[in-house]
Structures are given as structure tokens and as C-alpha cells.
Enzyme design. Structure first.
Site: not given
Ligand code: DX5
Ligand code: ZN
Length: 225
Positions: A10, A35, A37, A39, A68, A70, A139, A178
Site C-alpha cells: 500500500s 494497493h 488507498d 480516502m 480501495h 474509502m 479490514m 488489509d
Molecule cells: C487503512 C488502509 C491500509 C493501510 C495499511 O485504511 O486501508 O491499506 O495503508 O497499512 P499498514 O500495512 O501500515 O497497516
Molecule cells: Zn487499504
């Protein structure tokens, strides 16, 4: 079936001033997927990147991009993420009213569709949508931030999802996990039958991200390092 084991770094924990180099580094270590993320500051209390950044990164690698989302109302932006070059898109069902419609829209464009379970979301909420998805994202931390601690109880969902998959004869569905994945827990997580392992801080906050990916992959496939 489904003995697929894929490492998905990620970039949330990467150095955003040199994303290209960071992606190249994990690619050289054997990363299978990148990956992303996404947000929006509404679904989760954090803001990251959107389609223009992904479009730029798309030119740097052929690795599949796993978005992903969010974000609230993911249906409004999904086409932009597809056009930016995402190959897999997952969304949180409680962020979207018509999840079946959205899954079908994603798949219609030749993109893999997934739904996400938060730590407190029970597996029975996907009982109906599971027929239609390509993957389920579990998650193992609360969404919003990298570098959080793995919540072990979330792993119990994997067995339940596998059971659902068996019931509907869809053992091809991939299970992604994740949050908080690192060298010390990836073997145990893998043994439950997880297929895709997202790892942010354990890769990009390490001294050598390429080496970190390599080790995670070895441990996920039970080969002693
Ligand atoms: C959290 C994300 C994850 C995050 C994982 O909202 O969806 O993908 O980046 O990071 P680590 O591996 O550091 O927990
Ligand atoms: Zn993620």
C-alpha cells in the site's frame, strides 16, 4: 483452488514525493499488485489521492492497481478510477446504497470488483453480494490510517467467508486482508486461506522495501527465509 498468494504494497506509507521510485522498488522485490488507498475525509478521517495521481502512476508500471475506495458515494467516482487505470476496485457497502448495481458497473468495464468488511462488520452482510464479486477485502484495522496494529479477531471472518464461498460453489473468489500485516504475522494469516496481503508500513517504512516484499512473499507461501 485459490491457493493464490499475492503481495499488495500500500503506497499510503510510501514517500509521496517519490512515488514512482517507491513503486519501482517494490516491483523489483516481487510485488504482485499496487494497493491504492483512496480516502475522502468523509468516510474516513483522512484524505489521500484521487484519479489524476493514479493516471500518472499508471505510466510507470504494468502491475495491477487495486483501488480501495474509502469514500462515500463511490458510485459517483468509480468510472474516473476505471479510466485512470485501476484493475481492481473495492468499496465499503455502507458507503453505497446500491452495491449490486455498483459491482455490476465495475465488472462491466473489465475491472475486478470487491467489497470491504470493516472490523465490526459481520460476514453475514455480504451473504447476498458475494455471488457477484471477484474478491472480498477484510479490514484487519479500522480504515483511515497506515501503521495500526493488526486486530486478531478479524481473522475469524476468513473461515466464515470460505464457508459462504463453498455454499455457493465460488471457491474462485479471492480474500484480501488489509492492515497491520508484517513479517511476524503473515504466515499465520496466510494459513487461514487469505490470498492477497496488503502491507503498507511494514514495506515502505522498512530500510529496504524490495527486500521486505520478498520476505513477506516467502512467508506467505510458507517458504522458510
Ligand atoms: C487503512 C488502509 C491500509 C493501510 C495499511 O485504511 O486501508 O491499506 O495503508 O497499512 P499498514 O500495512 O501500515 O497497516
Ligand atoms: Zn487499504
Amino acid at each position: 483452488m485459490s491457493e493464490v498468494k499475492l503481495i499488495a504494497p500500500s503506497i499510503l506509507s510510501a514517500d509521496f514525493s517519490k512515488l514512482g521510485e517507491e513503486i519501482k522498488a517494490v516491483e523489483s522485490g516481487g510485488a504482485d499488485i499496487i494497493h491504492l488507498d483512496i480516502m475522502d475525509g468523509r468516510y474516513v478521517p483522512n484524505i489521500t489521492i484521487g484519479p489524476p495521481v493514479i493516471e500518472s502512476l499508471r505510466k510507470l508500471t504494468d502491475l495491477p492497481f487495486d483501488a480501495h475506495l474509502m469514500i462515500v458515494e463511490p458510485e459517483k467516482y468509480v468510472i474516473d478510477f476505471i479510466n485512470a487505470g485501476c484493475n481492481m476496485i473495492s468499496f465499503h457497502m455502507d458507503a453505497c446504497i446500491h452495491s449490486h448495481r455498483l459491482v455490476e458497473l465495475i465488472k462491466k468495464h473489465g475491472v475486478k470488483a470487491g467489497v470491504v468488511l470493516n472490523p465490526a462488520t459481520p460476514v453475514n452482510t455480504i451473504e447476498e453480494i458475494i455471488h457477484f464479486v471477484d474478491y472480498i477485502l477484510v479490514m484487519s484495522v479500522n480504515p483511515g490510517f497506515g501503521g495500526q496494529k493488526f486486530i486478531p479477531e478479524t481473522l475469524k471472518k476468513v473461515k466464515k467467508i470460505k464457508k459462504l464461498m463453498e455454499e455457493i460453489n465460488r471457491m474462485d473468489i479471492l480474500i484480501e486482508i488489509d492492515g497491520g500485516i508484517k513479517e511476524s504475522n503473515i504466515s499465520e494469516v496466510s494459513a487461514e486461506g487469505v490470498n492477497i496481503f496488503v502491507a503498507g508500513s511494514s514495506v515502505f517504512r522498512s530500510e529496504n522495501p524490495a527486500e521486505a516484499v520478498k520476505k513477506l512473499k516467502q512467508k506467505a507461501t510458507f517458504i522458510e527465509v
